[in-house]
Write a protein that holds these residues in place. Structure first.
Motif, mmCIF file in Angstrom:
data_model
loop_
_atom_site.group_PDB
_atom_site.id
_atom_site.type_symbol
_atom_site.label_atom_id
_atom_site.label_comp_id
_atom_site.label_asym_id
_atom_site.label_seq_id
_atom_site.Cartn_x
_atom_site.Cartn_y
_atom_site.Cartn_z
ATOM 1 N N GLY A 152 0.596 -1.096 0.081
ATOM 2 C CA GLY A 152 0.017 0.043 -0.045
ATOM 3 C C GLY A 152 0.937 1.129 -0.107
ATOM 4 O O GLY A 152 0.620 2.130 -0.750
ATOM 5 N N VAL A 153 1.896 1.215 0.690
ATOM 6 C CA VAL A 153 2.794 2.388 0.895
ATOM 7 C C VAL A 153 3.531 2.567 -0.497
ATOM 8 O O VAL A 153 3.529 3.756 -1.166
ATOM 9 C CB VAL A 153 3.755 2.336 1.900
ATOM 10 N N GLY A 154 4.086 1.512 -1.110
ATOM 11 C CA GLY A 154 4.542 1.580 -2.352
ATOM 12 C C GLY A 154 3.745 1.914 -3.427
ATOM 13 O O GLY A 154 4.080 2.581 -4.369
ATOM 14 N N GLN A 155 2.455 1.677 -3.536
ATOM 15 C CA GLN A 155 1.367 2.047 -4.512
ATOM 16 C C GLN A 155 1.291 3.516 -4.236
ATOM 17 O O GLN A 155 1.014 4.200 -5.291
ATOM 18 C CB GLN A 155 0.064 1.178 -4.070
ATOM 19 N N ILE A 156 1.254 3.956 -2.911
ATOM 20 C CA ILE A 156 1.030 5.658 -3.101
ATOM 21 C C ILE A 156 2.108 6.094 -3.381
ATOM 22 O O ILE A 156 1.994 7.272 -4.172
ATOM 23 C CB ILE A 156 0.912 5.779 -1.291
ATOM 24 N N PHE A 157 3.265 5.763 -3.412
ATOM 25 C CA PHE A 157 4.630 6.428 -3.890
ATOM 26 C C PHE A 157 4.682 6.097 -5.346
ATOM 27 O O PHE A 157 4.795 7.303 -5.883
ATOM 28 C CB PHE A 157 5.738 5.476 -3.436
ATOM 29 N N TYR A 158 4.195 4.996 -5.941
ATOM 30 C CA TYR A 158 4.221 5.105 -7.373
ATOM 31 C C TYR A 158 2.846 5.762 -7.990
ATOM 32 O O TYR A 158 3.145 6.301 -9.228
ATOM 33 C CB TYR A 158 3.923 3.561 -7.842
ATOM 34 N N THR A 159 2.036 6.105 -7.383
ATOM 35 C CA THR A 159 0.790 6.855 -7.800
ATOM 36 C C THR A 159 1.231 8.125 -8.000
ATOM 37 O O THR A 159 1.016 8.758 -8.938
ATOM 38 C CB THR A 159 -0.440 6.728 -6.829
ATOM 39 N N PHE A 160 1.970 8.795 -6.928
ATOM 40 C CA PHE A 160 2.527 10.151 -6.905
ATOM 41 C C PHE A 160 3.577 10.165 -8.352
ATOM 42 O O PHE A 160 3.556 11.177 -9.135
ATOM 43 C CB PHE A 160 3.296 10.446 -5.578
ATOM 44 N N LEU A 161 4.080 9.028 -8.326
ATOM 45 C CA LEU A 161 5.538 9.077 -9.212
ATOM 46 C C LEU A 161 5.124 8.817 -10.793
ATOM 47 O O LEU A 161 5.495 9.575 -11.702
ATOM 48 C CB LEU A 161 6.638 8.081 -8.855
ATOM 49 N N ILE A 162 4.027 7.912 -11.033
ATOM 50 C CA ILE A 162 3.761 7.552 -12.380
ATOM 51 C C ILE A 162 2.476 7.492 -12.701
ATOM 52 O O ILE A 162 1.857 7.014 -13.693
ATOM 53 C CB ILE A 162 4.273 6.123 -12.652
ATOM 54 N N GLY A 163 1.440 7.748 -11.487
ATOM 55 C CA GLY A 163 0.149 7.777 -11.888
ATOM 56 C C GLY A 163 -0.654 6.508 -11.364
ATOM 57 O O GLY A 163 -0.073 5.534 -11.263
ATOM 58 N N LEU A 202 4.305 -4.520 -11.245
ATOM 59 C CA LEU A 202 4.830 -3.924 -10.442
ATOM 60 C C LEU A 202 4.739 -4.302 -8.999
ATOM 61 O O LEU A 202 5.276 -3.557 -8.074
ATOM 62 C CB LEU A 202 4.474 -2.210 -10.466
ATOM 63 N N ARG A 203 4.124 -5.296 -8.569
ATOM 64 C CA ARG A 203 3.781 -5.631 -7.111
ATOM 65 C C ARG A 203 5.123 -5.741 -6.531
ATOM 66 O O ARG A 203 5.053 -5.180 -5.303
ATOM 67 C CB ARG A 203 2.875 -7.057 -7.077
ATOM 68 N N THR A 204 6.034 -6.450 -6.899
ATOM 69 C CA THR A 204 7.236 -6.700 -6.050
ATOM 70 C C THR A 204 8.021 -5.367 -5.975
ATOM 71 O O THR A 204 8.531 -5.038 -4.847
ATOM 72 C CB THR A 204 8.142 -7.422 -6.810
ATOM 73 N N HIS A 205 8.019 -4.741 -6.881
ATOM 74 C CA HIS A 205 8.656 -3.306 -6.718
ATOM 75 C C HIS A 205 7.969 -2.409 -5.696
ATOM 76 O O HIS A 205 8.335 -1.830 -4.978
ATOM 77 C CB HIS A 205 8.661 -2.381 -7.931
ATOM 78 N N ARG A 206 6.515 -2.401 -5.572
ATOM 79 C CA ARG A 206 5.655 -1.803 -4.583
ATOM 80 C C ARG A 206 6.074 -2.101 -3.154
ATOM 81 O O ARG A 206 6.082 -1.536 -2.351
ATOM 82 C CB ARG A 206 4.259 -1.932 -5.062
ATOM 83 N N VAL A 207 6.058 -3.503 -3.222
ATOM 84 C CA VAL A 207 6.408 -4.149 -1.794
ATOM 85 C C VAL A 207 7.794 -3.643 -1.169
ATOM 86 O O VAL A 207 7.885 -3.031 -0.114
ATOM 87 C CB VAL A 207 6.188 -5.443 -1.852
ATOM 88 N N VAL A 208 8.750 -3.591 -2.310
ATOM 89 C CA VAL A 208 10.324 -3.449 -1.666
ATOM 90 C C VAL A 208 10.096 -1.781 -1.573
ATOM 91 O O VAL A 208 10.872 -1.509 -0.410
ATOM 92 C CB VAL A 208 11.158 -3.737 -2.991
ATOM 93 N N VAL A 209 9.600 -1.076 -2.387
ATOM 94 C CA VAL A 209 9.845 0.552 -2.226
ATOM 95 C C VAL A 209 8.811 0.773 -0.931
ATOM 96 O O VAL A 209 9.501 1.585 0.018
ATOM 97 C CB VAL A 209 9.067 1.329 -3.260
ATOM 98 N N GLY A 210 7.759 0.171 -0.691
ATOM 99 C CA GLY A 210 6.978 0.401 0.490
ATOM 100 C C GLY A 210 7.679 0.247 1.704
ATOM 101 O O GLY A 210 7.586 0.812 2.866
ATOM 102 N N GLY A 211 8.566 -1.340 1.748
ATOM 103 C CA GLY A 211 9.281 -1.376 2.818
ATOM 104 C C GLY A 211 10.292 -0.476 3.250
ATOM 105 O O GLY A 211 10.654 -0.153 4.182
ATOM 106 N N ILE A 212 10.930 -0.213 2.009
ATOM 107 C CA ILE A 212 12.142 0.816 2.436
ATOM 108 C C ILE A 212 11.646 2.412 3.021
ATOM 109 O O ILE A 212 12.097 2.564 3.997
ATOM 110 C CB ILE A 212 12.979 1.116 1.199
ATOM 111 N N LEU A 213 10.478 2.615 2.425
ATOM 112 C CA LEU A 213 9.968 3.734 2.972
ATOM 113 C C LEU A 213 9.492 3.797 4.283
ATOM 114 O O LEU A 213 9.623 4.483 5.203
ATOM 115 C CB LEU A 213 8.833 4.339 1.860
ATOM 116 N N SER A 214 8.646 2.658 4.793
ATOM 117 C CA SER A 214 7.888 2.627 5.795
ATOM 118 C C SER A 214 8.779 2.434 7.151
ATOM 119 O O SER A 214 9.058 3.090 7.886
ATOM 120 C CB SER A 214 7.049 1.427 5.739
#
Length: 109
Positions: free
Chosen positions: A17-28, A37-49
């Motif tokens: 969910g956090v990764g999806q918020i980030f990607y929504t801001f970044l790419i729509g 992009l699910r794996t990317h969302r999880v990894v980015v969300g983990g890093i940010l959280s």
């Protein structure tokens, strides 16, 4: 496959969910929900959280300890953020590996 259940599933869903918020801001919003992009969302969300949690911990915990306040605030925040981001990356990769193994089991049974 949906997220696994239990604590791992909750953390996985939070990271995604956090990764999806980030990607929504970044790419729509439409592109951010692409299944590939699910794996990317999880990894980015983990890093940010966990990175944000690391920054907050580095800023709040020294207030309870007398000797730790000698380190400048910016340095504590940067160190906590870096350690938190690394921990989030490791945790997200472990969760992603776990979910991948569950997906493999579902396809073979």
């Amino acid at each position: 496959m949906a997220s696994p259940g239990g604590a791992a599933g909750g953390l996985y869903a939070t990271f995604e969910g956090v990764g999806q918020i980030f990607y929504t801001f970044l790419i729509g919003g439409q592109r951010a929900t692409l299944p590939k992009l699910r794996t990317h969302r999880v990894v980015v969300g983990g890093i940010l959280s966990v990175g944000v949690a690391g920054v907050l911990s580095a800023l709040i915990l020294p207030l309870a300890m007398d000797g730790a306040q000698s380190v400048p605030v910016a340095q504590r925040a940067a160190g906590g953020g870096l350690l938190g981001a690394l921990a989030g990356l490791v945790l997200a990769m472990i969760l992603e590996g776990y979910v991948s193994s569950l997906r493999s089991e579902e396809h073979t049974s």
